[in-house]
Design an enzyme around this catalytic site. Structure first.
Site, short mmCIF file in Angstrom:
data_model
loop_
_atom_site.label_atom_id
_atom_site.label_comp_id
_atom_site.label_asym_id
_atom_site.label_seq_id
_atom_site.Cartn_x
_atom_site.Cartn_y
_atom_site.Cartn_z
N LEU A 35 3.01 4.40 -1.46
CA LEU A 35 3.45 3.03 -1.20
C LEU A 35 4.19 2.81 0.13
O LEU A 35 3.94 1.79 0.78
CB LEU A 35 4.32 2.53 -2.36
CG LEU A 35 3.55 2.29 -3.66
CD1 LEU A 35 4.53 2.01 -4.80
CD2 LEU A 35 2.58 1.15 -3.50
N GLY A 37 3.85 3.70 3.18
CA GLY A 37 3.05 3.47 4.38
C GLY A 37 1.96 2.42 4.21
O GLY A 37 1.26 2.10 5.16
N HIS A 38 1.81 1.89 3.02
CA HIS A 38 0.74 0.93 2.77
C HIS A 38 1.34 -0.47 2.76
O HIS A 38 1.81 -0.94 1.74
CB HIS A 38 0.03 1.27 1.45
CG HIS A 38 -1.36 0.71 1.37
ND1 HIS A 38 -1.70 -0.28 0.50
CD2 HIS A 38 -2.48 1.01 2.07
CE1 HIS A 38 -2.97 -0.57 0.65
NE2 HIS A 38 -3.48 0.21 1.60
N TYR A 39 1.34 -1.11 3.91
CA TYR A 39 1.96 -2.41 4.15
C TYR A 39 3.48 -2.33 3.99
O TYR A 39 4.04 -2.88 3.04
CB TYR A 39 1.36 -3.51 3.26
CG TYR A 39 -0.11 -3.69 3.47
CD1 TYR A 39 -0.59 -4.30 4.62
CD2 TYR A 39 -1.02 -3.21 2.54
CE1 TYR A 39 -1.95 -4.43 4.84
CE2 TYR A 39 -2.38 -3.35 2.75
CZ TYR A 39 -2.84 -3.96 3.90
OH TYR A 39 -4.17 -4.09 4.10
N ILE A 44 1.56 -2.52 -1.38
CA ILE A 44 0.43 -2.77 -2.25
C ILE A 44 -0.18 -1.42 -2.60
O ILE A 44 -0.36 -0.57 -1.74
CB ILE A 44 -0.63 -3.67 -1.58
CG1 ILE A 44 -0.03 -5.05 -1.27
CG2 ILE A 44 -1.87 -3.81 -2.45
CD1 ILE A 44 -0.96 -5.96 -0.49
#
Length: 132
Positions: A35, A37-39, A44
């Site tokens: 999580l 690094g994902h937005y 998301i």
């Protein structure tokens, strides 16, 4: 050597309606390692992790005669809604034997907000180096 997974927590297998209609669920913990690094600032749950949820659920519920089967193909994926930290992902799986003798799993993943993804996976005999 077992295959690596991007999921930190386990996929929970639920009681099955039948051998060909199975279910599982996964709760997206805010501590999932994918999580941050994902937005950043608006995490998301990545689509590849939804595919992994379906795969783990499928491996745990593959019809009796196919225990030990390995993933032969990811036939299709369609992501239809976001999955956020704290969401419970429900996974409904429908199994069918295909003409090649392999098993096809059609998984529908959803959250309380509605559909999140559909994933179609194909399983066959496990091969060397493949973890079941």
């Amino acid at each position: 050597m077992p295959a690596a997974s991007p999921l930190r927590a386990p996929v929970e297998v639920l009681p099955a309606e039948s051998e060909l209609s199975t279910a599982a669920r996964f709760t997206v913990d805010a501590d999932e390692t994918v999580l941050p690094g994902h937005y950043p600032g608006f995490p998301i749950f990545p689509g590849v992790c939804l595919v992994e949820c379906a795969h783990q659920g499928a491996l745990a519920t593959v019809p009796g005669g196919a225990k030990g089967a390995g993933l032969a193909a990811v036939e299709s994926t369609r992501f239809t809604g976001p999955v956020f930290p704290g969401d419970q992902v429900d996974i409904a799986m429908a199994w069918k034997r295909i003409p090649t003798g392999q098993w096809q799993c059609r998984a529908k993943l959803s959250t309380a907000r509605g559909p999140a993804a559909t994933v179609r996976l194909r399983y066959g005999a496990a091969t060397e180096g493949e973890s079941a």
